[in-house]
Design a protein around this motif. Structure first.
Motif, short mmCIF file in Angstrom:
data_model
loop_
_atom_site.label_atom_id
_atom_site.label_comp_id
_atom_site.label_asym_id
_atom_site.label_seq_id
_atom_site.Cartn_x
_atom_site.Cartn_y
_atom_site.Cartn_z
N ALA A 63 95.19 -6.01 -60.80
CA ALA A 63 96.29 -5.63 -59.91
C ALA A 63 96.21 -6.39 -58.58
N ALA A 65 85.51 -6.87 -55.06
CA ALA A 65 84.32 -7.28 -55.80
C ALA A 65 84.61 -7.17 -57.29
N GLY A 109 87.73 -4.73 -63.49
CA GLY A 109 87.90 -4.76 -64.93
C GLY A 109 88.21 -6.15 -65.44
N THR A 119 89.23 -8.59 -72.17
CA THR A 119 89.26 -9.51 -73.31
C THR A 119 90.10 -10.75 -72.99
N VAL A 174 86.32 -3.95 -48.32
CA VAL A 174 86.78 -3.46 -47.03
C VAL A 174 86.00 -2.20 -46.72
N GLY A 211 85.84 0.21 -60.26
CA GLY A 211 85.97 -0.66 -59.08
C GLY A 211 85.65 0.07 -57.78
N SER A 232 95.39 0.56 -61.58
CA SER A 232 94.83 1.74 -62.23
C SER A 232 94.51 2.88 -61.27
N GLY A 238 96.51 -1.73 -69.75
CA GLY A 238 95.75 -2.05 -68.53
C GLY A 238 96.38 -3.15 -67.70
N ALA A 239 96.46 -4.35 -68.25
CA ALA A 239 96.96 -5.47 -67.48
C ALA A 239 98.45 -5.29 -67.16
C1 LIG Z 1 85.85 -3.65 -70.66
C2 LIG Z 1 87.30 -3.80 -70.28
C3 LIG Z 1 88.16 -4.43 -71.18
C4 LIG Z 1 89.50 -4.58 -70.84
N1 LIG Z 1 90.33 -5.19 -71.74
C5 LIG Z 1 91.64 -5.29 -71.47
C6 LIG Z 1 92.53 -5.87 -72.40
O1 LIG Z 1 92.15 -6.31 -73.48
N2 LIG Z 1 93.85 -5.91 -72.09
C7 LIG Z 1 94.33 -5.42 -70.92
O2 LIG Z 1 95.53 -5.46 -70.70
N3 LIG Z 1 93.50 -4.87 -70.00
C8 LIG Z 1 92.19 -4.79 -70.26
N4 LIG Z 1 91.33 -4.22 -69.33
C9 LIG Z 1 91.92 -3.62 -68.12
C10 LIG Z 1 92.13 -4.56 -66.96
O3 LIG Z 1 91.24 -5.62 -66.90
C11 LIG Z 1 92.01 -3.81 -65.61
O4 LIG Z 1 90.79 -3.16 -65.56
C12 LIG Z 1 92.98 -2.76 -65.41
O5 LIG Z 1 94.21 -3.33 -65.62
C13 LIG Z 1 92.88 -2.17 -63.98
O6 LIG Z 1 92.94 -3.17 -63.00
P1 LIG Z 1 92.89 -2.81 -61.45
O7 LIG Z 1 93.02 -4.10 -60.73
O8 LIG Z 1 93.84 -1.73 -61.15
O9 LIG Z 1 91.44 -2.18 -61.19
P2 LIG Z 1 90.00 -2.83 -61.30
O10 LIG Z 1 89.97 -3.87 -62.33
O11 LIG Z 1 89.03 -1.72 -61.40
O12 LIG Z 1 89.78 -3.57 -59.90
C14 LIG Z 1 89.60 -2.87 -58.70
C15 LIG Z 1 89.23 -3.85 -57.61
O13 LIG Z 1 89.27 -3.18 -56.35
C16 LIG Z 1 88.12 -3.52 -55.62
N5 LIG Z 1 87.87 -2.51 -54.57
C17 LIG Z 1 87.70 -1.18 -54.66
N6 LIG Z 1 87.49 -0.66 -53.43
C18 LIG Z 1 87.54 -1.69 -52.56
C19 LIG Z 1 87.37 -1.82 -51.14
N7 LIG Z 1 87.09 -0.75 -50.36
N8 LIG Z 1 87.48 -3.04 -50.59
C20 LIG Z 1 87.76 -4.13 -51.34
N9 LIG Z 1 87.90 -4.07 -52.68
C21 LIG Z 1 87.79 -2.86 -53.27
C22 LIG Z 1 87.05 -3.66 -56.67
O14 LIG Z 1 85.93 -4.38 -56.17
C23 LIG Z 1 87.84 -4.45 -57.73
O15 LIG Z 1 87.88 -5.81 -57.39
C24 LIG Z 1 89.99 -4.08 -69.63
C25 LIG Z 1 89.12 -3.47 -68.72
C26 LIG Z 1 87.79 -3.32 -69.04
C27 LIG Z 1 86.90 -2.64 -68.06
#
Ligand SMILES: Cc1cc2nc3c(=O)[nH]c(=O)nc-3n(C[C@H](O)[C@H](O)[C@H](O)COP(=O)(O)OP(=O)(O)OC[C@H]3O[C@@H](n4cnc5c(N)ncnc54)[C@H](O)[C@@H]3O)c2cc1C
Length: 445
Positions: free
Chosen positions: A17, A37, A40, A45, A300, A341, A412, A425-426
């Motif tokens: 995201a 940092a 996911g 994949t 942050v 995260g 998420s 997820g993505a």
């Molecule tokens: C094992 C695994 C397999 C996956 N496979 C797929 C797949 O096949 N297809 C698919 O569509 N999706 C897949 N996903 C899901 C996808 O990759 C993402 O995890 C999901 O979409 C959520 O993304 P996000 O950016 O919301 O959160 P996250 O990926 O959890 O990222 C959160 C981010 O916020 C940061 N953060 C949190 N607090 C702070 C702060 N205070 N300051 C700065 N940064 C902060 C973290 O360090 C991290 O960088 C998979 C996830 C996992 C874990």
């Protein structure tokens, strides 16, 4: 401390995201800073799921994700997909995959149906967009072509034999062979294999080891380790983050195809996932060229309001309590993810959003977090916790109004969805990042 950077938008988070938000905002001409940092994305994949399962309690695989979204919005009116119209979801995917193609990571998929991608367990995963390195596998499985799976002795979490056992009954032409990886013995690690294959000599050596096994196969599938990055070699070799290696993923695939005379494809591996690391490398390499100031592997730690209603963010340094940089921004997108995260944290009593102290929608009592049966088809209420937002993706405060006029949320961390079970997820991350950036930009006018 003087600000290190003053910009329009601060993106908190470097998962799917956060990357999407930084991309969409910079494409609209906004100046952007981003910190985050591990997310996911590093374990993903590489596939971009829009909606793979609905209704999840019926374990119903979605064939047409657009029809699936219509049903999801009807059945779950509070789901965050309800905040993004189809046209914007489509535009978001187009912009996201166009950027990745430019960065050397092209994607493929069908207009109105999910593709079925083979996994390392022999199961089939429905997805909307798959890396082109996996696409010949999608077609080989659809057409039931004679196909060979290569498995390396010492590589854990990948079993060609299991893939054949699971898929064999419906795909009689599927075979597997377990061979040593050239020059390696003992336990093998995906990163090591991927980096070895940046040397064309190793690729040729691999092709020689595989050649005698190809026989009638029209496609050969490998674990997704055919190169640590996929950026065009000329661009990638000039950037420190990917090193001065000699070949990228698609050079390796082209060479194997040429040497073996058959289609080559990758099968996603268990985490750690090279396909996920390629995504991070593509963003970290190419976003700065679009004007995004990245603070990689940084969080942050604190924030405060500025006199003009913006935010001042304090980015943590390496030592306890150290502040490495200060960023001033007119607005922010919170894309901190859930527990993985650390966008959400939990103690023995409740779930918290630790950075802004936003209220988190959650069950009233801890004993309602999980259902008794771990495999309960409805999933666990804890996996639907998160931050509630208004129609413009602004997190709500206790009184039900936006906590700040210029704070938006994406991915998420949003409440009322269980992306893992819905296999979205993505897609959810990309779509809500697009909508959050759009809302932020509208708020400026
Ligand atoms: C094992 C695994 C397999 C996956 N496979 C797929 C797949 O096949 N297809 C698919 O569509 N999706 C897949 N996903 C899901 C996808 O990759 C993402 O995890 C999901 O979409 C959520 O993304 P996000 O950016 O919301 O959160 P996250 O990926 O959890 O990222 C959160 C981010 O916020 C940061 N953060 C949190 N607090 C702070 C702060 N205070 N300051 C700065 N940064 C902060 C973290 O360090 C991290 O960088 C998979 C996830 C996992 C874990």
């Amino acid at each position: 401390m003087e600000p290190d950077c003053s910009c329009d938008l601060m993106v908190v988070g470097a998962g799917m995201a956060g990357m999407a938000a930084a991309l969409f905002a910079s494409s609209r001409g906004l100046s952007v800073a981003q910190a985050g940092a591990l997310g996911g994305i590093d374990f993903s994949t590489g596939m971009l799921d829009l909606l793979g399962m609905h209704p999840v309690e019926e374990l119903h695989a979605v064939d047409n994700p657009w029809q699936g979204l219509e049903a999801l919005r009807r059945d779950e009116p509070h789901h965050p997909y309800g905040l993004v119209p189809d046209a914007d979801v489509r535009a978001a995917f187009e912009d996201f995959t166009a950027f990745l193609a430019e960065a050397g990571l092209p994607y493929d998929g069908y207009a109105d149906r999910n593709a079925r991608v083979l996994t390392s367990l022999g199961t089939v995963k429905p997805t909307y967009r798959a890396p082109c390195s996996m696409w010949p596998g999608v077609q080989a499985m659809e057409r039931k072509l004679p196909c060979l799976i290569i498995d390396f002795i010492g590589l854990k979490g990948f079993s060609g034999r299991q893939i054949v056992e699971v898929r064999g009954p419906e795909w009689p032409g599927l075979r597997s062979v377990r061979i040593p990886f050239p020059g390696c013995a003992g336990e093998l690690y995906p990163e090591h294999l991927a980096w070895s294959l940046t040397e064309m000599d190793v690729v040729d050596w691999l092709a020689e080891s595989v050649a005698e096994h190809v026989q009638d196969a029209q496609a050969v599938g490998f674990p997704a380790v055919l190169g640590p990055y996929a950026a065009p070699a000329s661009t990638a070799s000039s950037t420190a983050s990917v090193g001065a290696a000699s070949s990228g993923l698609y050079d390796v695939i082209a060479r194997l195809r040429e040497r073996l005379g058959v289609e080559i494809f990758e099968i996603p591996t268990m985490p750690p996932s090279i396909a996920g690391l390629r995504l991070r490398a593509a963003f970290e390499t190419f976003l700065p060229g679009r004007g995004v100031r990245i603070y990689p592997q940084k969080r942050v730690a604190e924030w405060e309001r500025t006199d003009n209603g913006g935010f001042r963010f304090h980015i943590a340094g390496a030592g306890e309590g150290d502040i490495e940089a200060v960023v001033e921004a007119r607005g922010a997108i919170l894309a901190g993810g859930r527990f993985f995260g650390k966008g959400l944290t939990a103690d023995r009593h409740a779930v918290h959003e630790p950075l802004f102290g936003l209220p988190v929608l959650q069950p009233k009592h801890r004993d309602e977090w999980h259902r008794e049966d771990f495999f309960d088809a409805r999933g666990h209420p804890l996996n639907r916790t998160g931050v509630e937002v208004d129609a413009r993706l602004r997190p709500l405060s206790e009184n039900g109004h936006p906590a700040f006029p210029n704070l938006f949320a994406a991915g998420s961390i949003l409440a009322n969805q269980d992306w893992m079970r819905a296999k979205c997820g993505a897609g959810l991350a990309i779509a809500t990042a697009y909508a959050a950036v759009q809302s932020y930009q509208n708020s400026l006018s």
